[in-house]
Scaffold this motif. Sequence first.
Motif: not given
Length: 540
Positions: A252-258, A297-307
């Motif tokens: 979980a290197p960032a709040a938007t990636i785990d 299993e990977h989840r990421q918030n790419l910003g501007n509403g993209f995931f």
Amino acid sequence: MRVETEPGKVLIARKNAVLRTGTSVIRADEITYDHTTRMAEARGNVRLVMGGLVGFAEHVTVDLRQRSLTAENASGGGAAFVQKENVTPEELGALETTEQLAKAGRNTFSFTTKGFRFQEDGAYVLEESSFTPCDCDVLKPSWRISTRGAELKPGESATLTVPAVHVYGVPVLLLPWLYLPLAERASGLLMPEITGSGLSGFQLDQPLFLTLGRSYDLTLAPGYAFGNDPADPTLGSLGVKGPRLSTEFRYAPAATIDGRMWLQLIYDLKPERDPIDPNVLAPGAQRRGPRSWGLWEHRQNLGNGFFGRADVKLYSDGFLFADTTNNSGFARSYYYVPSTATVYHRGQDDYAGLALAYRQDIRWGYPLFGDAPRPPVFQELPTLRYALPTVPLFGPVTGGVELELLPAVTAGRAAGGRGHGWGLLARAAGCGWHPGQRPPGSGRAPGPHPPGRDAARECHLRSGRRAAAHPLPGGAREHLPAGGGADDEPPRLRDGGRVPGHGAVEGVRRGSHRDPSQHQALGGAARGAARLRPARPPGL
């Protein structure tokens, strides 16, 4: 009243007495302090604060020279102490009542003892005591660990001698020695995992947890599966037997990636089976040897509403899924294990996404990679999807639209080669008000309602698909009918499998045939005929 101590004097304070020295505070009904010996004795409703340690007792004696403490509760047993975090010693020292101290901050661990010494490094060396490493009720914990001696290092570890675990006062586990990490993230051995199943018998694993900084960790778990041998040694069987190593890497290197990656390596000592039938041994069967399976299993918030999202699960061979799934009857009744990857944009009023799916064939025992003559597998290539959710249109009418552009191919080395094509799938949904008619499933008798009844809301699904044809091996063609099936039937892919999201394992019930070539010859025509059944007309 404030009194400064002087050499040679013994001070006695009564009624809400308070003794302060540095960050340590003692409150009690009566306190006696000898300046020469540097010993303090407190009696009656004693509340003690020493840095981040809080104590509750009836009688406490503190020797500041020897850095030792003895304490008793009202019944003569050990006093209760709790280590706090998320609160400063100054804030604790300002609190006066037992309730305020018990609720302040967060409890990292608690213990009861009649005496302990505190070291220069901040550790506590306890005599016979009871220890609870959790944020539990300080005075009445539901479980505890009694020990003949312990060394507690706040924020680091606890070392216990001859510990016994008690649950609601009942001893359930006795050990000669125990090491417990007290840090939020600390490397060390975890509790052994002992399991058993009808497939692989008794299994033992010993996990080792390793911290790799604040954002990464790794768990290694060597183990052994003792396996179950079949009643007839000349027949094959499900399950595994032999040494194994499980690994799990989390990040979980960032709040938007785990995400996490999990891999199990097995050296299977059971004899090899025929890849068509797991109940038949292969000619001259040797040990199955190295096998493996894993997931990502990977989840990421790419910003501007993209995931972005990925769910990948692969097995080294098709039979390994059934060998490691306890409900083997369920395992062998499905064809595929899906892996998916998606990039999508989610707005307030719409959804757009690009999805890719891969399905591994687990009907046969062929390896994941290789030139085995396996039957074809229908794969979904990148799919573009756009959807408008149900929104008000005019008056009482609402509606929504969904579009999918679906390129697709069949892949395999069976006769007939590879086919491909494109399909456009469109769906529209609408809802409206129909006065005087009951809602479906309401339990009322059919027919119009008496006048004055509230209007009932009824929704209709309208489904339209542009006909698409996809070449199949052997000249068969697969057709998409222009309508849906029964309402309680799950969505189906063009090869009969269920749409991703309707179960972790996709597929339809297995037929009686065993030969892959026979499956290739019969499967396309048989399944194609089933799909050509007349479609139920859409609701109007």
